[in-house]
Design a protein around this motif. Structure first.
Motif, short mmCIF file in Angstrom:
data_model
loop_
_atom_site.label_atom_id
_atom_site.label_comp_id
_atom_site.label_asym_id
_atom_site.label_seq_id
_atom_site.Cartn_x
_atom_site.Cartn_y
_atom_site.Cartn_z
N LEU A 1 27.85 38.73 32.79
CA LEU A 1 28.06 39.22 34.15
C LEU A 1 26.75 39.69 34.77
O LEU A 1 26.45 39.41 35.94
CB LEU A 1 29.08 40.36 34.15
N LYS B 1 31.08 29.66 28.01
CA LYS B 1 32.54 29.63 28.09
C LYS B 1 33.01 28.19 28.05
O LYS B 1 32.46 27.32 28.72
CB LYS B 1 32.98 30.30 29.39
N GLU C 1 35.68 37.53 40.37
CA GLU C 1 35.90 36.12 40.03
C GLU C 1 35.60 35.82 38.57
O GLU C 1 36.28 35.01 37.94
CB GLU C 1 35.03 35.23 40.93
N HIS C 2 34.59 36.50 38.01
CA HIS C 2 34.17 36.22 36.63
C HIS C 2 34.44 37.41 35.71
O HIS C 2 33.72 37.63 34.74
CB HIS C 2 32.68 35.88 36.60
N GLN D 1 34.22 37.58 31.65
CA GLN D 1 33.01 37.27 30.89
C GLN D 1 32.44 38.53 30.25
O GLN D 1 32.81 39.66 30.58
CB GLN D 1 31.96 36.62 31.80
#
Length: 617
Positions: free
Chosen positions: A67, A591, A58-59, A62
């Motif tokens: 993370l 972000k 999902e991330h 990054q």
């Protein structure tokens, strides 16, 4: 570029295995995840491993640090330890950037040697070490990366023959588990072979956060390694070669070139010449020898203010050339050699040394390095211009805030004068009026203090709440918004505390607010909403939404690009949002995203731009 194979052997059932992996392909790099949840034989560890994988997917865009911090913030890890290997394998650059926490076993097999990848000791769990560092490794063609969890016991001397005889990596992970896997534990082995890697020129257009991490962490890597020749603190042995016994080995502090690249040889010698001022004969000798030596050996170079030391890892095939060209050199029992050039009170030019270190650490040719430095200078100029633009905005805010209190003071003074003329001024009136004037004076004084704090170049990071920064930002911008008939609506009760520079964040927030203010200039209903919402105990979403009609879809992806603006040049530079994104990304690992949003307020539908920032502790 990659050939990948992996094997997992659950100790009991597949849905009770705590070992896991994921390899995701993104635009500019591959994201690799290998981990092991402590406590095998339980559906709980399988569930945690699945959650971690889903979280990473999902991330996935990054940074590694973000993370890792995100993983650590999950409550389900409080009672389970975890080891993890998290990496980015770059497509355009032959580099591996990684974090290794706990006792995952990972190494690169290169030219029949094992290069062990650094792992921070400790288990990733509720008490993660706070000094996580992203390691960096240059990759070569035919390098084999082996990563295994602690269910596999690997010994270099035993696995080397296995790698040599098993050329097909589709079979290697299974053989590793069969030969080295523990019978009473889960086992995972992942093998990646790097092929067709080319040392492409560094691209200044590749301006991702991960790229900046590479730039920032490459130089320290040079001086981190203990020089290999320090293990041989012995006198040279007799090899019928001219030598001396008084060699003082230079320490890591003076390592300026590690693993010299052939394409950068001429540049390296020229840069050394600009520092040392070689005699022409010495310069030719060194360049001639290094051209030949690079065919047989790795070469490192050390320099202090009196000595140049060229360290050759393998001198076996070079003894004839060495004896012919040099007088001052040292050969050791392990077949390594140091060529030393002595100087008297050499005034080392630190700037040139630093430049040489940086260029060779990044593997950049001179032309690409110049482009890189020009890009850095442009960013500095961009920051300066943005600061001046912000100061101009602040001066406008100050002017708006001063009009009303100055008007009140003027009215009070005029009233006192009139009542004095009509002899209707008593002592009580004077006290009340003076108190009213002092209240306005204190307000004016506070706005001056706010402005001073805003413009001073203070880069100190201190713990501060996001809510407090927002409140102070609103105080700075409120008068300007009122004069533009803009209604500001806030819901910022949800809050976290982060280490931050308050002035920087205020500048970022004011830039976003000013962007909305410009969008609302010709609108009938003028609203700005600022809301905060906690994602979890360690992260917060902060949103700025306006009723300005949104941003055109064909340019919304460009709003953070330097110098991009939709305004006339007389009123806009395009620096504001670019610097906001740069500050949040580079300084706070946060972000920021922008999107158009349709919504309803007081029974009426609106469309506006929504800027969302994700902060993490």
């Amino acid at each position: 570029m990659l050939k990948v194979n992996v094997k997992i052997k659950p100790y009991s059932q597949t849905n009770e295995c705590g070992d896991f992996y994921e390899l995701l392909e993104l635009d500019n790099y591959y994201l690799l995840l290998v981990g092991d949840i402590g406590g095998h034989g339980s559906s709980r560890v399988y569930s945690i491993a699945t959650n971690i994988k889903e979280l990473i997917i999902e991330h996935k865009t990054q940074s590694l640090r973000s993370l890792l911090t995100l993983i650590h913030s999950q409550d389900y890890l409080k009672n389970n330890g975890m080891t993890i290997f998290l990496a980015q394998i770059y497509k355009g650059l032959p580099m591996l950037s990684y974090c290794a926490i706990g006792n995952t076993k990972s190494f690169i097999y290169r030219n029949r040697k094992f290069l062990h990848l650094n792992s921070q000791s400790g288990i990733l769990g509720y008490d993660i070490p706070r000094t996580i560092k992203t390691n960096l490794l240059k990759l070569l063609k035919d390098d084999i990366l082996v990563i295994s969890t602690d269910g596999v016991s690997i010994h270099d001397s035993e696995i080397e023959p296995l790698i040599k005889e098993t050329r097909d990596i589709n079979l290697l992970p299974e053989k590793i588990i069969q030969n080295f896997g523990k019978k009473d534990d889960d086992s995972l082995s992942l093998v990646i072979k790097f092929t067709n890697i080319k040392n492409k020129a560094f691209s200044t257009l590749y301006n991702k956060q991960e790229e900046q991490a590479i730039i920032k962490t490459s130089s320290p890597k040079i001086i981190k390694r203990e020089p290999k020749h320090l293990i041989s603190r012995i006198n040279p042995v007799s090899l019928n070669i001219k030598q001396k016994n008084n060699l003082e080995l230079l320490s890591n502090e003076y390592l300026i070139v590690e693993n010299l690249q052939k394409k950068l040889l001429a540049f390296t010698v020229d840069k050394l010449d600009s520092i040392i001022n070689f005699e022409q004969r010495d310069k030719v000798k060194i360049k001639t020898f290094l051209i030949e030596a690079l065919e047989y050996s790795q070469i490192d170079i050390y320099l202090n203010n009196t000595n140049l030391q060229i360290y050759i890892h393998n001198i076996e095939s070079l003894k004839g050339t060495l004896e012919f060209l040099f007088n001052n050199y040292y050969v050791f029992k392990n077949n390594t050699c140091i060529i030393q050039k002595n100087f008297i009170k050499l005034n080392t030019k630190e700037i040139i040394c630093k430049e040489l270190k940086e260029m060779l650490a990044l593997g950049l040719e001179e032309e690409d390095y110049k482009k890189f430095k020009e890009s850095e200078e442009n960013l500095k100029l961009l920051a300066k211009q943005s600061k001046l633009a912000s100061m101009g905005e602040m001066m406008g805010n100050i002017a708006h805030q001063w009009r009303q209190p100055l008007s009140i003071i003027s009215t009070i003074a005029t009233g006192i004068e009139v009542r004095k003329q009509f002899d209707s001024l008593d002592d009580t009136d004077i006290v009340e009026e003076m108190n009213a004037i002092m209240k306005q004076v204190n307000y004016l004084s506070q706005t001056i203090e706010d402005f001073k704090n805003f413009i001073k170049d203070d880069k100190q990071f201190l713990p501060i709440s996001i809510k407090r920064v927002i409140d102070d930002t609103i105080s700075l911008a409120q008068s300007s918004l009122k004069s533009s008939q803009i209604t500001l609506i806030t819901d910022t009760n949800e809050d976290i505390q982060i280490n931050a520079n308050k002035n920087e964040l205020e500048q970022a927030f004011i830039n976003i607010i000013n962007n909305s203010k410009d969008a609302l200039k010709d609108k009938e209903d003028k609203y700005i909403w600022i809301t905060s919402k906690k994602i979890d105990d360690n992260s917060l979403s902060l949103s700025f939404l306006d009723s300005g009609g949104g941003i055109k879809e064909d340019i919304i992806d460009k709003v953070f690009d330097p110098y991009f603006t939709t305004k006339h040049q007389s009123i806009g530079t395009g620096l504001g949002l670019s610097m906001v994104e740069k500050i949040l990304r580079e300084r706070y690992h946060s972000k920021i995203e922008v999107s158009n949003k349709y919504f309803e307020y007081k029974g009426k539908e609106y469309k506006g731009a929504c800027f969302t920032i994700i902060f993490s502790k």
